[in-house]
Write an enzyme that holds these catalytic residues in place. Structure first.
Site, short mmCIF file in Angstrom:
data_model
loop_
_atom_site.label_atom_id
_atom_site.label_comp_id
_atom_site.label_asym_id
_atom_site.label_seq_id
_atom_site.Cartn_x
_atom_site.Cartn_y
_atom_site.Cartn_z
N ASP A 1 18.26 -22.73 -3.06
CA ASP A 1 18.81 -23.98 -2.54
C ASP A 1 20.32 -24.11 -2.80
OD1 ASP A 1 19.03 -26.55 -1.64
OD2 ASP A 1 17.57 -27.40 -3.03
N ASP B 1 10.36 -23.55 1.58
CA ASP B 1 10.04 -24.58 0.59
C ASP B 1 9.67 -25.89 1.29
OD1 ASP B 1 9.79 -25.77 -1.88
OD2 ASP B 1 11.88 -25.54 -2.48
N ASP C 1 6.40 -24.11 -10.20
CA ASP C 1 7.76 -24.23 -10.74
C ASP C 1 7.76 -24.13 -12.26
OD1 ASP C 1 9.30 -24.28 -8.55
OD2 ASP C 1 9.58 -26.45 -8.45
C1 DGJ Z 1 11.43 -26.35 -5.41
C2 DGJ Z 1 11.04 -24.91 -5.60
O1 DGJ Z 1 9.73 -24.83 -6.08
C3 DGJ Z 1 12.04 -24.23 -6.52
O2 DGJ Z 1 11.64 -22.91 -6.76
C4 DGJ Z 1 13.39 -24.30 -5.91
O3 DGJ Z 1 13.43 -23.54 -4.73
C5 DGJ Z 1 13.77 -25.75 -5.63
N1 DGJ Z 1 12.77 -26.42 -4.86
C6 DGJ Z 1 15.08 -25.83 -4.91
O4 DGJ Z 1 15.38 -27.09 -4.50
#
Ligand code: DGJ
Length: 719
Positions: free
Chosen positions: A356, A467, A537
């Protein structure tokens, strides 16, 4: 022939290599007789229902129960007719047995590569008053104990009607001595294994999030007997190939029979069906195992890896990547990314993923989603230049997108404020400072297709991380008629699938990885388009033991993204050894997500060793059979292993979570999946063991001291 039809008594027998599923047409209704271990075909299955034939419909086990005629359990479907009534009576009209398996219009589904792999039974039921008919579809995979079920509604009447509920499958078990296994959680705590006894009344799991199957409950459940274990006993799995709001229900009725149903969540759903139109439900993949939960999982793994995932990456070894998210978050420039690539090359990494923050004016999460053009202030030489520099270092280049979202602070929103999901005159609730694009609209999808294609066709990109970071609120579409507003969430998912199909087939040589705030959309629907998904995450190695173990209940390891991250870990602040971080991560699609340019010489040495090991073993991990040995939900020790289909090679992963005082060393680990008559050499030692020793007596374990310790063992057959 695996599907038998006995005309004299209307019995259908679906028989695979180890399973039988039997039902009979009684008074026009398909009545369930049996699901379990394979039975020889005979003309005498009727006895399974004898004594119940004259029972009321409330007591009959059924295949697709209706509402309103005396069955007071949860129905599988319900419609609202134009005259205001909600009653239909669907009775058997005809059936067809077809070779192979056909796709579902607009929806992901399992598939076959040759007609001989499966047979499909279609049972046509009709309600003569309304003209509505239903086709119950059962595909039997000949070499797996799997039935894929779905339902198609066809309206041949003259007045429009509304479908209020259209589940994909319903199965009535004749008894209720079961436990239910399912996967619950939250963001950063996905797919924790739950197991509990069922009893009279209902238990349900669902997503009401519209655009996601959710972090919270996965569209999967299994029913097992109380004594079923990993290696013993019956397990019945249900997995829904769908990525939006779903519902799975377990209902034990007053007579102690059990109804399991699954499909699109009827909550806030209805679908207008005009004369001549059809409505297709998603598919439920039902798996039977007579050899415990482990074999149920391996059946899902084989099927989903080879007959759900598609494309050139289905059978390819997946690249080792480095992702800059936890290394830099939004704070990077070209120099930093190229430095990561340079270190990546030195370590043996194959792909760099820019996460991102590379587009619009995005320096934090308050802006720019929808403006898919490069952030020139951050990357003044542009993306193509950066990607080429990464390529020059010998790494492939991958890029993050969040294509389903729009920031209110974006040029796209300023130009098209009605392009988001919203209800006129109501607040547009923001989450993570963003709104959701209305993917039920073709013009919106078309715009996004072109915006993304523009980048994918001009920059040398080998990988995309897709995403999605918020769910639907104030569900409504500016272009849907008022009578169709309750269709919007499902139309969103159909629109998402439509766009994913278009993008992934236009760019077949790009590897797509799904993501939804971590693992918020880890479901079979997504895997049909993207063969791997970011699992969570939460990158802490110890938390990942549970997350990856739970995920493996249904999903193959080749679908799980897994990255080594920094210590203290950013989610739970735990400090774990680099070796253990690597060992946990290797049971997945391996990568790093920390600032590798800051590593010490010693750390780099360990990482190089990890990478070269993973390169040697990844085909066994990504394509081998997984055997779970010790569960993180039950023990302080955790273990699993991968075995090649020919049983000649195995990789065993052993983890000890916390050190314990004054304990006898746990010195043996019983393995699974090996050939008892083969002799296996333990790599890195001069020791070899017979397969039966490893299976029945166990592999010797060295003492491991301290918290968060682990070890990998490689076994190769000498035969
Ligand atoms: C959520 C994702 O799960 C992360 O790995 C990362 O890409 C963030 N978004 C970036 O905003």
């Amino acid at each position: 022939m695996p599907i038998y039809y006995h005309q004299n008594n209307g019995v259908f027998h679906l028989q695979s290599k180890g399973m039988s599923y039997i039902f009979q047409i009684i008074n026009g209704y398909p009545v369930h007789l049996y699901w379990g271990k394979k039975l020889k075909d005979t003309n005498h299955f009727e006895y399974l229902i004898q004594g119940m034939k004259n029972e009321t419909i409330d007591r009959l086990p059924q295949e697709y129960p209706q509402y309103g005629s005396g069955d007071f359990r949860h129905p599988a479907y319900q419609v609202h007719l134009e005259d205001g009534s909600r009653i239909t009576e669907m009775v058997y009209k005809e059936h067809r047995i077809l070779k192979g398996k056909h796709g579902l219009t607009g929806l992901p589904a399992t598939y076959v590569e040759s007609e001989n792999e499966a047979e499909t039974l279609k049972i046509h039921l009709i309600d003569s008053y309304s003209g509505l008919s239903i086709a119950l579809t059962y595909t039997l995979f000949e070499n797996e104990n799997v039935i894929a079920r779905s339902v198609e509604f066809t309206h041949a009447g003259t007045s429009p009607l509304r479908i209020l509920r259209a589940l994909s499958s319903s199965v009535d078990f004749h008894d209720s001595d079961y436990q239910v296994i399912y996967l619950s959680g939250a963001s950063r705590r996905e797919r924790q294994l739950q197991r509990k006894k069922i009893g009279p009344g209902s238990f349900s799991m669902e997503s009401r999030r519209g655009n996601a199957s959710s972090h919270h409950l996965n569209p999967f459940l299994a029913v097992v007997h109380p004594d079923t274990t990993e290696v013993h006993g019956e397990a019945f799995g249900f997995s829904l190939v769908y990525s939006g709001s779903f519902k799975a229900e377990v209902e034990v009725d007053p007579f102690f029979s059990t109804r399991i149903s699954m499909g699109i969540n009827p909550f806030d759903f209805s679908w207008q069906l005009n004369p001549g139109e059809r409505f297709q439900t998603p598919e439920v993949v039902m798996v039977y195992s007579s050899e415990g939960i482990g074999e149920m999982s391996r059946t899902y793994h084989r099927l989903y890896r080879t007959r759900l995932c598609r494309g050139v990456f289905r059978d390819k070894e997946r690249p080792i990547l480095v992702n800059n998210w936890e290394a830099t978050y939004f704070d990077f420039d070209e120099e930093k990314i190229v430095a990561i690539a340079q270190t990546g090359k030195e370590l043996g990494i194959e792909l760099l993923v820019l996460d991102d923050g590379w587009f619009g004016n995005r320096n934090d999460d308050t802006t720019s989603l929808g403006d898919w053009n490069v952030h020139y202030k951050k990357l003044p030489n542009g993306l193509k230049h950066l990607a080429s520099k990464v390529n020059q270092e010998g790494l492939q280049f991958g890029l993050w997108f969040e294509p389903e979202m729009i920031s209110p602070d974006s040029d796209l929103y300023r130009k098209h404020p009605d392009w988001c999901i919203h209800v006129p005159h109501r607040r547009r609730t923001e989450f993570r400072n963003q709104l959701v694009l209305d993917y039920s609209r073709e013009d919106v999808r078309e715009y996004i297709f072109h915006a993304i294609s523009n980048i994918l066709s001009t920059v040398p990109i080998s990988y995309v991380k897709w995403d999605m970071n918020r769910n639907l609120m104030e569900i409504g579409s500016a272009t849907a008629q008022s009578s169709q507003q309750q269709e919007v969430a499902h139309r969103y998912i159909l629109g998402l699938y439509d766009l994913l199909e278009k993008i992934t087939t236009t760019f077949p040589n790009i590897l797509f990885e799904g993501c939804a705030g971590g693992g918020g959309r880890f479901d079979p629907g997504i895997l049909y388009y993207m063969p791997q998904i970011w699992t969570s995450d939460n990158t802490d190695a110890i938390e990942r033991l549970k997350i990856q173990y739970g995920t493996s209940l249904v999903y193959p390891v080749s679908t799980m993204g897994s990255h080594v991250s920094a210590i203290p870990n950013h989610q739970v602040h735990r400090i774990t050894p680099l070796l253990t971080r690597g060992n946990v991560t290797m049971s997945g699609n391996f990568g790093y997500e920390l600032d590798i340019t800051e590593m010490t010489i010693d750390e780099k040495k360990t990482v190089k060793e990890q990478i070269s090991l993973y390169k040697e073993i990844r085909s066994v991990i990504q394509k081998g059979d997984l055997y779970r040995l010790k569960s993180p939900f039950e023990e302080n020790e955790v273990a699993w292993m991968f075995v090649t289909p020919d049983q000649k090679e195995a990789i065993v992963f052993y983890f000890k979570v916390l050190a314990e005082a004054n304990m006898l060393p746990k010195n043996r680990l019983k393995l699974l999946g090996l050939h008892p008559d083969y002799q296996y050499k333990l790599q890195g030692t001069n020791n070899s063991y017979n397969g039966d020793q490893l299976l029945y007596a166990g592999l010797p374990l060295p003492p491991l001291e301290g918290d968060f310790q682990s070890k990998i063992f490689r076994l190769r057959s000498l035969d």
